[in-house]
Design a protein around this motif. Sequence first.
Motif, PDB file in Angstrom:
ATOM      1  N   THR A 136     -22.604  37.706 -12.865  1.00  0.00           N
ATOM      2  CA  THR A 136     -22.316  37.659 -11.428  1.00  0.00           C
ATOM      3  C   THR A 136     -21.741  38.981 -10.926  1.00  0.00           C
ATOM      4  N   SER A 137     -21.581  39.045  -9.634  1.00  0.00           N
ATOM      5  CA  SER A 137     -20.925  40.195  -9.018  1.00  0.00           C
ATOM      6  C   SER A 137     -19.478  39.848  -8.649  1.00  0.00           C
ATOM      7  N   SER A 138     -18.922  38.838  -9.282  1.00  0.00           N
ATOM      8  CA  SER A 138     -17.556  38.404  -9.006  1.00  0.00           C
ATOM      9  C   SER A 138     -16.558  39.492  -9.379  1.00  0.00           C
ATOM     10  N   GLU A 139     -15.519  39.614  -8.581  1.00  0.00           N
ATOM     11  CA  GLU A 139     -14.441  40.548  -8.906  1.00  0.00           C
ATOM     12  C   GLU A 139     -13.451  39.926  -9.879  1.00  0.00           C
ATOM     13  N   ASP A 140     -13.544  38.621 -10.083  1.00  0.00           N
ATOM     14  CA  ASP A 140     -12.697  37.913 -11.033  1.00  0.00           C
ATOM     15  C   ASP A 140     -13.333  38.045 -12.419  1.00  0.00           C
ATOM     16  N   ARG A 141     -12.668  38.745 -13.319  1.00  0.00           N
ATOM     17  CA  ARG A 141     -13.229  38.995 -14.648  1.00  0.00           C
ATOM     18  C   ARG A 141     -13.581  37.702 -15.383  1.00  0.00           C
ATOM     19  N   LYS A 142     -12.873  36.629 -15.085  1.00  0.00           N
ATOM     20  CA  LYS A 142     -13.147  35.350 -15.741  1.00  0.00           C
ATOM     21  C   LYS A 142     -14.426  34.701 -15.223  1.00  0.00           C
ATOM     22  N   SER A 143     -14.975  35.204 -14.150  1.00  0.00           N
ATOM     23  CA  SER A 143     -16.201  34.640 -13.577  1.00  0.00           C
ATOM     24  C   SER A 143     -17.382  35.602 -13.618  1.00  0.00           C
ATOM     25  N   GLU A 144     -17.245  36.718 -14.323  1.00  0.00           N
ATOM     26  CA  GLU A 144     -18.335  37.692 -14.404  1.00  0.00           C
ATOM     27  C   GLU A 144     -19.527  37.158 -15.186  1.00  0.00           C
ATOM     28  N   ILE A 145     -19.256  36.393 -16.237  1.00  0.00           N
ATOM     29  CA  ILE A 145     -20.328  35.793 -17.040  1.00  0.00           C
ATOM     30  C   ILE A 145     -20.086  34.290 -17.063  1.00  0.00           C
ATOM     31  N   LEU A 146     -21.097  33.549 -16.617  1.00  0.00           N
ATOM     32  CA  LEU A 146     -21.018  32.093 -16.602  1.00  0.00           C
ATOM     33  C   LEU A 146     -22.060  31.536 -17.554  1.00  0.00           C
ATOM     34  N   GLU A 147     -21.736  30.432 -18.209  1.00  0.00           N
ATOM     35  CA  GLU A 147     -22.680  29.817 -19.128  1.00  0.00           C
ATOM     36  C   GLU A 147     -23.088  28.442 -18.619  1.00  0.00           C
ATOM     37  N   TRP A 148     -24.316  28.068 -18.937  1.00  0.00           N
ATOM     38  CA  TRP A 148     -24.866  26.806 -18.488  1.00  0.00           C
ATOM     39  C   TRP A 148     -24.303  25.655 -19.311  1.00  0.00           C
ATOM     40  N   TRP A 149     -23.966  24.580 -18.616  1.00  0.00           N
ATOM     41  CA  TRP A 149     -23.515  23.332 -19.233  1.00  0.00           C
ATOM     42  C   TRP A 149     -24.439  22.238 -18.752  1.00  0.00           C
ATOM     43  N   GLU A 150     -24.877  21.382 -19.657  1.00  0.00           N
ATOM     44  CA  GLU A 150     -25.733  20.259 -19.287  1.00  0.00           C
ATOM     45  C   GLU A 150     -25.040  19.414 -18.228  1.00  0.00           C
ATOM     46  N   SER A 151     -25.784  19.014 -17.207  1.00  0.00           N
ATOM     47  CA  SER A 151     -25.170  18.340 -16.068  1.00  0.00           C
ATOM     48  C   SER A 151     -25.018  16.839 -16.235  1.00  0.00           C
ATOM     49  N   GLU A 152     -25.579  16.260 -17.290  1.00  0.00           N
ATOM     50  CA  GLU A 152     -25.425  14.823 -17.473  1.00  0.00           C
ATOM     51  C   GLU A 152     -23.959  14.497 -17.659  1.00  0.00           C
ATOM     52  N   GLY A 153     -23.538  13.395 -17.046  1.00  0.00           N
ATOM     53  CA  GLY A 153     -22.137  12.994 -17.115  1.00  0.00           C
ATOM     54  C   GLY A 153     -21.698  12.686 -18.530  1.00  0.00           C
ATOM     55  N   GLY A 154     -20.428  12.521 -18.669  1.00  0.00           N
ATOM     56  CA  GLY A 154     -19.894  12.171 -19.977  1.00  0.00           C
ATOM     57  C   GLY A 154     -19.192  13.339 -20.616  1.00  0.00           C
ATOM     58  N   GLY A 155     -18.403  13.003 -21.592  1.00  0.00           N
ATOM     59  CA  GLY A 155     -17.634  14.019 -22.285  1.00  0.00           C
ATOM     60  C   GLY A 155     -18.413  14.655 -23.413  1.00  0.00           C
ATOM     61  N   GLN A 156     -17.666  15.312 -24.241  1.00  0.00           N
ATOM     62  CA  GLN A 156     -18.267  16.036 -25.355  1.00  0.00           C
ATOM     63  C   GLN A 156     -19.027  15.072 -26.274  1.00  0.00           C
ATOM     64  N   ARG A 157     -20.204  15.530 -26.718  1.00  0.00           N
ATOM     65  CA  ARG A 157     -21.060  14.726 -27.593  1.00  0.00           C
ATOM     66  C   ARG A 157     -21.088  15.295 -29.007  1.00  0.00           C
ATOM     67  N   GLY A 158     -20.243  16.224 -29.265  1.00  0.00           N
ATOM     68  CA  GLY A 158     -20.220  16.823 -30.587  1.00  0.00           C
ATOM     69  C   GLY A 158     -20.675  18.262 -30.558  1.00  0.00           C
ATOM     70  N   LEU A 159     -20.871  18.798 -31.734  1.00  0.00           N
ATOM     71  CA  LEU A 159     -21.235  20.202 -31.879  1.00  0.00           C
ATOM     72  C   LEU A 159     -22.649  20.309 -32.428  1.00  0.00           C
ATOM     73  N   VAL A 160     -23.324  21.392 -32.038  1.00  0.00           N
ATOM     74  CA  VAL A 160     -24.643  21.693 -32.584  1.00  0.00           C
ATOM     75  C   VAL A 160     -24.626  23.142 -33.067  1.00  0.00           C
ATOM     76  N   LYS A 161     -25.411  23.394 -34.095  1.00  0.00           N
ATOM     77  CA  LYS A 161     -25.494  24.762 -34.615  1.00  0.00           C
ATOM     78  C   LYS A 161     -26.541  25.529 -33.819  1.00  0.00           C
ATOM     79  N   PHE A 162     -26.161  26.692 -33.347  1.00  0.00           N
ATOM     80  CA  PHE A 162     -27.058  27.599 -32.646  1.00  0.00           C
ATOM     81  C   PHE A 162     -26.785  28.968 -33.222  1.00  0.00           C
ATOM     82  N   ASP A 163     -27.808  29.586 -33.793  1.00  0.00           N
ATOM     83  CA  ASP A 163     -27.631  30.794 -34.601  1.00  0.00           C
ATOM     84  C   ASP A 163     -26.658  30.455 -35.726  1.00  0.00           C
ATOM     85  N   ASP A 164     -25.603  31.195 -35.875  1.00  0.00           N
ATOM     86  CA  ASP A 164     -24.672  30.950 -36.979  1.00  0.00           C
ATOM     87  C   ASP A 164     -23.396  30.244 -36.533  1.00  0.00           C
TER      88      ASP A 164
END
Length: 154
Positions: free
Chosen positions: A83-111
């Motif tokens: 993003t072009s945000s001046e807030d360093r905490k918002s410069e890079i955002l990551e996608w989160w699945e939009s389906e409701g509910g809490g954490q479903r566990g962990l998955v391995k991606f790369d290492d």
Amino acid sequence: MESDVEDSLELGRAFEVEVLVGRNRPHAELTEGAVWSRVESGVKSVFARGGSVRLRLLEPPGGYIRKISMDANPGCYRLFVFTSSEDRKSEILEWWESEGGGQRGLVKFDDDLWDARKVSRDVDVALSLFREFYAQGDLLGGLAGFRSSWDPQR
């Protein structure tokens, strides 16, 4: 979909797409002035075989989103926006699945192990977000699915 391509070109938007299909290739293909069909084929190829796709808006600058990025293993991926945000905490955002509910566990991606909501197996989600960015020069509706790593979902 052709209207998205025509609208983007008619409105003077210029994009650069970088596609690296597979993890063992030494070089990514970089295309300036990319048309939608190149972006779409890059996303589909990378989803199928792994690698990365980066779509960056060159002209005109000024939108909130500067770049959308997909890192993939065959059949799954993670998405990020820069993003072009001046807030360093918002410069890079990551996608989160939009389906409701809490954490479903962990998955391995790369290492690494990731919250399963951060890794998608639905290429249509990625295509929709890349298409919105390409057509609008920004993410409007699609931005709701992205979060700062400083503000994770519970």
